[in-house]
Design a protein around this motif. Structure first.
Motif, short mmCIF file in Angstrom:
data_model
loop_
_atom_site.label_atom_id
_atom_site.label_comp_id
_atom_site.label_asym_id
_atom_site.label_seq_id
_atom_site.Cartn_x
_atom_site.Cartn_y
_atom_site.Cartn_z
N ASP A 60 0.89 -1.05 0.00
CA ASP A 60 -0.01 -0.09 0.09
C ASP A 60 0.98 1.39 0.03
O ASP A 60 0.11 2.36 0.20
CB ASP A 60 -1.11 0.05 1.12
N GLY A 61 2.23 1.14 -0.04
CA GLY A 61 3.05 2.27 -0.10
C GLY A 61 3.94 2.18 -1.39
O GLY A 61 3.42 1.80 -2.29
N TYR A 499 5.49 5.24 3.04
CA TYR A 499 3.78 5.00 3.26
C TYR A 499 3.31 5.98 4.04
O TYR A 499 3.72 6.74 4.91
CB TYR A 499 3.71 3.63 3.95
N LYS A 505 1.19 5.23 -3.96
CA LYS A 505 1.21 3.87 -3.99
C LYS A 505 1.96 3.29 -5.32
O LYS A 505 1.62 3.61 -6.56
CB LYS A 505 -0.14 2.93 -3.94
#
Length: 543
Positions: A60-61, A499, A505
């Motif tokens: 997610d980062g 993140y 992303k």
């Protein structure tokens, strides 16, 4: 009347929207350095990670897959300094964990400061400050931007892992004291420990964790990503004659020291970080705060057992759960989407040469610890003068300029003889005159890496590059464990993850040096660059 109310509500809503759009920074930045972490650990141990730790950042980062250190030597203190200053030892001055001081003719520790005293902990670990760091850090720039309204805290098991990231004017830097089993600081930062730190220390977590055994988190047969338990070259641990699970921690005579070499050194630091969130009120207003957390136990475990050991794998599986717990606390205390984190390492690590040799791969040992004695004897035979070398350390030679000046020799005479001799020495790949390195501006990879780590006032007269896969060996031939320090990829290739607030992303395979982290965070926060920064912001993080 209703229409008037609707208009007023609409205007108010528009005002709120502008205010929210005007927020240009996260409430909290968390910088995480995992000591000695290789980039490949993200993937080799991936199947054993939880969804909320490393995977949360990876999936997610933003991931920089080809991140490297861009200088020699790759060691803990220069690594932390370079991450937070955005430059290399040539500029920030932290050339090693400790180095030979040419002026005072003694070894100097990277964060030593004889003018300071301990606050908490024990006296011998309290003479600490960032006095040797010669440029500002991204944390310094945040403090300057907000004129000390931002809270900045550094913490680690190692003092250097807390002090260098926190910079020159933080609210505090805390490190673990192996004598008392407590977190402490120095008089540079505080006159007394805050109440919350004293309360945390009273829990006695170090003593509590050392009452049990170190067994693998998952059944050991599931750790197929690592070699056999008790591989060649692993160092005996915790009083055992062999390096095999399980380890009876309570049987060891110095448990408060031992904990730093177990996964629970990371755990108590994660608990300390979570305690700081609420107690210090981090991320609770519109002024961005900064929490720098450096996990050191991975380094101690890695030195002892090597990168392909069951112990290293288990340490990272457990660290993953500590990270998950920390991220959950950030969500709860600061708010989801309100904080930004980056995660990297201060260096990676070489495989254990003994284990590599068993697999017929190129690796071996050379003798830095005996080099001074051996080389001085050779110089005495050649010139009739003893002790022409004052120090051999960090793969550098420091000459006795005073003694040379009193003789009929010149520094050039001594250098030429030594360079010729060292070029014929097993394990040494290349030898360079420090004067050539200091003035170098070309594109040769080896030389540019040395030049980036060369500080004219602190570095040596002759610099060495050791063969790939080789490390410094024990003079008695009792070689166990491993180390780091070279410019080879096994020492330079580290994770770089971003993140949270303001982070796009995705991932990139482009090369980025570790010195790009601080400029990237500076751009994210719209603050000044560290004073010596040579890195560049990673624009892909924001796109």
């Amino acid at each position: 009347m209703n229409r008037i109310i609707l208009v007023i509500v609409g205007l108010f809503s528009g005002f709120v929207g502008v205010s929210q759009e005007g927020v240009k920074r996260p409430k909290l930045v968390v910088g995480i350095v995992v000591d000695q972490m290789r980039e490949e650990y993200l993937y080799r141990f991936y199947d054993h990670y939880s969804e909320g730790g490393f995977k949360r950042l990876m999936n997610d980062g933003f991931e920089v897959k080809n991140a490297h250190f861009n200088y020699i030597p790759t060691k803990t203190a220069p690594g932390h300094a370079s991450v937070y200053t955005g430059t290399t030892p040539r500029v920030h001055g932290i050339i090693a964990n400790d180095w030979y001081d040419k002026e005072e003719k003694r070894y100097r520790y990277c964060v030593e400061d004889e003018t300071m005293t301990q606050v908490g902990g024990s006296a011998e670990t309290g003479k600490i400050s960032p006095v040797n760091l010669q440029t500002t850090t991204v944390t310094d720039e945040l403090a300057l931007f907000y004129q000390e309204r931002a809270k900045i805290i550094g913490m680690s098991i190692k003092d250097r892992g807390a002090v260098l990231p926190a910079g020159h004017q933080p609210d505090a830097a805390y490190w673990y004291d192996t004598q008392t089993g407590e977190f402490m600081t120095s008089s540079y930062y505080k006159e007394a420990l805050p109440k919350w730190v004293k309360k945390f220390n009273k829990q006695g977590l170090a003593d509590s964790y050392m009452q049990g055994a170190w067994e693998t988190f998952f059944p050991i047969e599931k750790y197929v990503e690592s070699g056999d338990d008790n591989r060649a070259g692993e160092r005996p641990f915790a009083g055992k004659n062999e390096a095999t699970f399980p380890y009876d921690l309570k049987a060891y005579s110095k448990p408060r020291s031992l904990i730093k070499s177990t996964p629970w050194g990371n755990t108590i630091l994660a608990e300390f970080a979570k305690a700081s969130l609420e107690s210090e009120g981090l991320g609770q207003d519109e002024v961005t705060d900064f929490l720098a957390v450096s996990f050191s136990s991975t380094d101690y475990v890695g030195h002892t057992f090597g990168p392909y050991s069951k112990e290293v794998e288990d340490t990272y599986v457990r660290l993953d759960r500590d990270l998950e717990s920390l991220f959950q606390a950030l969500d709860e205390k600061v708010g989801k989407g309100q904080w930004t984190v980056f995660l990297t390492a201060d260096h990676a690590v070489a495989p254990i040469p003994e284990a590599m040799k068993e697999k017929h791969m190129p690796a071996d040992y050379w003798g830095e610890r005996s080099a001074r004695e051996v080389l001085n004897a050779k110089l005495n035979e050649a010139f009739g003068i003893d002790s022409l070398i004052e120090s051999v350390s960090n793969e550098q030679l420091f000459l006795n300029h005073d003694l040379i000046g009193e003789s009929s020799l010149t520094v050039s005479d001594v250098k030429a003889y030594l360079i010729s001799l060292l070029k014929k020495t097993d394990g040494i790949n290349a030898v360079y005159d420090g004067d050539d390195i200091s003035n170098y501006s070309g594109n040769n990879y080896d030389v540019s890496m040395l030049a980036a780590g060369y500080n004219q006032h602190r570095s040596g007269d002759i610099l060495l590059i050791i063969n790939s896969g080789w490390i410094d060996g024990d003079p008695n031939g009792e070689n166990t464990g491993t180390t780091h320090g070279s410019h080879y990829s096994y020492d330079t290739h580290v994770p770089m993850l971003f993140y949270g607030w303001g982070v796009h992303k995705g991932k990139t395979y482009d090369y980025h040096p570790i010195t790009d982290i601080a400029p990237t965070i500076s751009m994210l926060l719209n603050i000044g660059l560290p004073s010596g920064a040579t890195g560049q912001p990673i624009v892909e993080v924001f796109e």
